[in-house]
Motif scaffolding. Sequence first.
Motif, PDB file in Angstrom:
ATOM      1  N   THR A   2       7.254   7.250   7.625  1.00  0.00           N
ATOM      2  CA  THR A   2       8.312   7.884   6.197  1.00  0.00           C
ATOM      3  C   THR A   2       7.631   6.686   4.875  1.00  0.00           C
ATOM      4  O   THR A   2       7.188   5.694   5.111  1.00  0.00           O
ATOM      5  CB  THR A   2       9.352   8.049   6.049  1.00  0.00           C
ATOM      6  N   LYS A   3       7.567   7.431   3.859  1.00  0.00           N
ATOM      7  CA  LYS A   3       7.714   6.569   2.312  1.00  0.00           C
ATOM      8  C   LYS A   3       8.573   5.389   2.713  1.00  0.00           C
ATOM      9  O   LYS A   3       9.333   5.272   3.200  1.00  0.00           O
ATOM     10  CB  LYS A   3       7.721   6.846   1.500  1.00  0.00           C
ATOM     11  N   PRO A   4       8.602   4.089   2.375  1.00  0.00           N
ATOM     12  CA  PRO A   4       8.804   3.072   2.747  1.00  0.00           C
ATOM     13  C   PRO A   4      10.115   2.393   1.796  1.00  0.00           C
ATOM     14  O   PRO A   4       9.565   3.124   0.463  1.00  0.00           O
ATOM     15  CB  PRO A   4       7.717   1.492   2.604  1.00  0.00           C
ATOM     16  N   ASP A   5      11.548   2.157   2.533  1.00  0.00           N
ATOM     17  CA  ASP A   5      12.375   2.013   0.877  1.00  0.00           C
ATOM     18  C   ASP A   5      12.369   0.894   0.945  1.00  0.00           C
ATOM     19  O   ASP A   5      12.914  -0.207   1.950  1.00  0.00           O
ATOM     20  CB  ASP A   5      13.358   2.965   1.708  1.00  0.00           C
ATOM     21  N   ARG A   6      12.139   0.123   0.428  1.00  0.00           N
ATOM     22  CA  ARG A   6      11.688  -1.346   0.570  1.00  0.00           C
ATOM     23  C   ARG A   6      13.088  -2.198   0.550  1.00  0.00           C
ATOM     24  O   ARG A   6      13.389  -2.684   0.725  1.00  0.00           O
ATOM     25  CB  ARG A   6      10.938  -1.894  -0.633  1.00  0.00           C
ATOM     26  N   ALA A   7      14.243  -1.478  -0.750  1.00  0.00           N
ATOM     27  CA  ALA A   7      15.432  -2.179  -0.978  1.00  0.00           C
ATOM     28  C   ALA A   7      16.401  -1.938   0.510  1.00  0.00           C
ATOM     29  O   ALA A   7      16.935  -3.042   0.526  1.00  0.00           O
ATOM     30  CB  ALA A   7      16.107  -1.168  -2.031  1.00  0.00           C
ATOM     31  N   VAL A   8      16.368  -0.377   1.077  1.00  0.00           N
ATOM     32  CA  VAL A   8      16.585  -0.838   2.313  1.00  0.00           C
ATOM     33  C   VAL A   8      16.465  -1.828   3.211  1.00  0.00           C
ATOM     34  O   VAL A   8      17.115  -2.378   4.422  1.00  0.00           O
ATOM     35  CB  VAL A   8      16.850   0.736   2.858  1.00  0.00           C
ATOM     36  N   TRP A   9      14.294  -1.879   2.997  1.00  0.00           N
ATOM     37  CA  TRP A   9      14.072  -2.837   4.231  1.00  0.00           C
ATOM     38  C   TRP A   9      14.085  -4.166   3.706  1.00  0.00           C
ATOM     39  O   TRP A   9      14.730  -4.818   5.079  1.00  0.00           O
ATOM     40  CB  TRP A   9      12.693  -2.799   3.866  1.00  0.00           C
ATOM     41  N   ARG A  10      14.755  -4.604   2.425  1.00  0.00           N
ATOM     42  CA  ARG A  10      14.974  -5.807   1.807  1.00  0.00           C
ATOM     43  C   ARG A  10      16.559  -6.476   2.877  1.00  0.00           C
ATOM     44  O   ARG A  10      16.665  -7.649   3.232  1.00  0.00           O
ATOM     45  CB  ARG A  10      14.351  -5.962   1.086  1.00  0.00           C
ATOM     46  N   GLY A 120       0.259   1.838   2.715  1.00  0.00           N
ATOM     47  CA  GLY A 120       0.162   3.417   3.251  1.00  0.00           C
ATOM     48  C   GLY A 120      -1.042   3.885   3.465  1.00  0.00           C
ATOM     49  O   GLY A 120      -1.505   3.523   3.381  1.00  0.00           O
ATOM     50  N   PRO A 121      -1.382   5.804   3.470  1.00  0.00           N
ATOM     51  CA  PRO A 121      -2.339   5.811   4.088  1.00  0.00           C
ATOM     52  C   PRO A 121      -3.370   5.798   2.705  1.00  0.00           C
ATOM     53  O   PRO A 121      -4.350   5.817   2.912  1.00  0.00           O
ATOM     54  CB  PRO A 121      -1.864   7.480   4.137  1.00  0.00           C
ATOM     55  N   GLY A 122      -2.887   5.243   1.407  1.00  0.00           N
ATOM     56  CA  GLY A 122      -3.550   5.731   0.609  1.00  0.00           C
ATOM     57  C   GLY A 122      -4.363   4.383   0.204  1.00  0.00           C
ATOM     58  O   GLY A 122      -5.305   3.172  -0.035  1.00  0.00           O
ATOM     59  N   GLY A 123      -3.845   2.983   1.335  1.00  0.00           N
ATOM     60  CA  GLY A 123      -4.673   1.653   1.406  1.00  0.00           C
ATOM     61  C   GLY A 123      -5.291   1.360   2.201  1.00  0.00           C
ATOM     62  O   GLY A 123      -5.347   2.265   3.098  1.00  0.00           O
ATOM     63  N   ARG A 124      -5.745   0.006   2.570  1.00  0.00           N
ATOM     64  CA  ARG A 124      -6.556  -0.861   3.568  1.00  0.00           C
ATOM     65  C   ARG A 124      -6.118  -2.210   3.900  1.00  0.00           C
ATOM     66  O   ARG A 124      -5.449  -2.934   3.571  1.00  0.00           O
ATOM     67  CB  ARG A 124      -7.679  -0.632   3.052  1.00  0.00           C
ATOM     68  N   VAL A 125      -5.503  -1.701   5.411  1.00  0.00           N
ATOM     69  CA  VAL A 125      -5.284  -3.511   6.748  1.00  0.00           C
ATOM     70  C   VAL A 125      -6.960  -3.558   7.027  1.00  0.00           C
ATOM     71  O   VAL A 125      -6.822  -2.964   8.508  1.00  0.00           O
ATOM     72  CB  VAL A 125      -4.339  -3.404   6.682  1.00  0.00           C
ATOM     73  N   VAL A 126      -7.421  -4.857   6.999  1.00  0.00           N
ATOM     74  CA  VAL A 126      -8.254  -4.802   7.857  1.00  0.00           C
ATOM     75  C   VAL A 126      -7.490  -5.723   8.697  1.00  0.00           C
ATOM     76  O   VAL A 126      -7.750  -7.064   8.326  1.00  0.00           O
ATOM     77  CB  VAL A 126     -10.253  -5.753   7.611  1.00  0.00           C
ATOM     78  N   SER A 127      -8.183  -5.926  10.088  1.00  0.00           N
ATOM     79  CA  SER A 127      -7.424  -7.407  10.408  1.00  0.00           C
ATOM     80  C   SER A 127      -8.591  -7.916  11.321  1.00  0.00           C
ATOM     81  O   SER A 127      -8.680  -6.889  11.999  1.00  0.00           O
ATOM     82  CB  SER A 127      -6.134  -6.355  11.914  1.00  0.00           C
ATOM     83  N   PHE A 128      -8.285  -9.290  11.457  1.00  0.00           N
ATOM     84  CA  PHE A 128      -9.752  -9.518  12.565  1.00  0.00           C
ATOM     85  C   PHE A 128      -8.307 -10.684  13.751  1.00  0.00           C
ATOM     86  O   PHE A 128      -8.152 -11.370  13.010  1.00  0.00           O
ATOM     87  CB  PHE A 128      -9.626 -11.328  11.360  1.00  0.00           C
ATOM     88  N   GLU A 129      -9.338 -10.421  15.304  1.00  0.00           N
ATOM     89  CA  GLU A 129      -8.661 -11.098  15.601  1.00  0.00           C
ATOM     90  C   GLU A 129      -9.749 -10.801  16.899  1.00  0.00           C
ATOM     91  O   GLU A 129     -10.415 -10.064  17.628  1.00  0.00           O
ATOM     92  CB  GLU A 129      -7.479 -10.496  16.765  1.00  0.00           C
ATOM     93  N   PRO A 130      -9.954 -12.041  17.214  1.00  0.00           N
ATOM     94  CA  PRO A 130     -10.805 -12.463  17.663  1.00  0.00           C
ATOM     95  C   PRO A 130     -10.878 -12.217  20.131  1.00  0.00           C
ATOM     96  O   PRO A 130     -11.501 -11.969  21.047  1.00  0.00           O
ATOM     97  CB  PRO A 130     -11.780 -13.958  18.322  1.00  0.00           C
ATOM     98  N   THR A 131      -9.506 -13.335  20.379  1.00  0.00           N
ATOM     99  CA  THR A 131      -9.023 -13.174  21.729  1.00  0.00           C
ATOM    100  C   THR A 131      -9.108 -12.004  22.521  1.00  0.00           C
ATOM    101  O   THR A 131      -7.971 -11.224  21.799  1.00  0.00           O
ATOM    102  CB  THR A 131      -7.761 -13.860  22.066  1.00  0.00           C
TER     103      THR A 131
END
Length: 309
Positions: A2-10, A120-131
């Motif tokens: 679901t869409k993040p509710d930042r106030a609730v999460w904080r 969200g779905p319109g963003g991007r996260v690139v995660s680097f992990e070698p092990t």
Amino acid sequence: MTKPDRAVWRTELDRRSHTAGVRGLAHRLRHPVRTSFPSTRTLRAQRHRGEGRPSTARTFWGQRMAIALPEEVSISIHRHGYVDYDLTAFLLSHLRPGSTVLDVGAHIGYYTMLAGALVGPGGRVVSFEPTPSTLSVLRTNARHLPQVTVVPAAVWSKRDELEFFDRGLGYSAYNSAFEARLPDVVRRRVPSERISVTAVSLDDHVSAEGLHVDFVKIDAESAEAHVLAGMRGLLTSGQPVISLEVGDLDVTDAPSSRELVDTLMDAGYEPWELRRGTPVPHRPQTRYAYQNLLFAPTGQWPAPHTKEA
């Protein structure tokens, strides 16, 4: 998701962070298995023996996450649902939908998952992990997040093959091309297997993928100088906000934290420290204990920083 509710999460993050005194005792009594069992002593002994098991936990924002007990980050997520209150709280206020985030040293994926939920779905996260063992857990956590790309590589100054030290499941947060960032008495007891891993530079990856990067989290276990050397173009042209783990434990061949701070300041960045998740101007120090510092392009954030920055 679901869409993040930042106030609730904080609010939930703040509630969970108050673990001292009567309130913390009441929380532990309500959740004795999650917050107290097994004991810290038992978990430490299991780490020394190289024991471990996959498990799951629920993050403070309500997402189920694969973890690897008795590893330290996993214990924190299992007991509290978060890691590092300050950086977590900052990301809740800073990351906007549609942003692009680079997670350097993604480990099992806590910040990857949090960033994925926030951009969200319109963003991007690139995660680097070698092990390989840690990468397996990260991929499990990223598999239902289409905005996340997992890169099975270390981040370095250039594309290369590195000798890497895999310190087992219990100490996987300290896997590195360098000595473990641990006190000597602990370092001598930690298992360490030499493996070969692929390394890439951020400039090369960003150029190849055509990314416009908004935020970079760097937790590279003494390889930070090499990471920064491989992102000079990004520092000059893209100028994302950067989170950098610092802490001086006299690791052989690793520069001091002050040298890293100076490198970013010379590149046109201002240092900030976090107080309850809020950035305030930072005065560079000669020697650093563990903390995450933030770096923003000079003049981008007024002092004091506000959530609109």
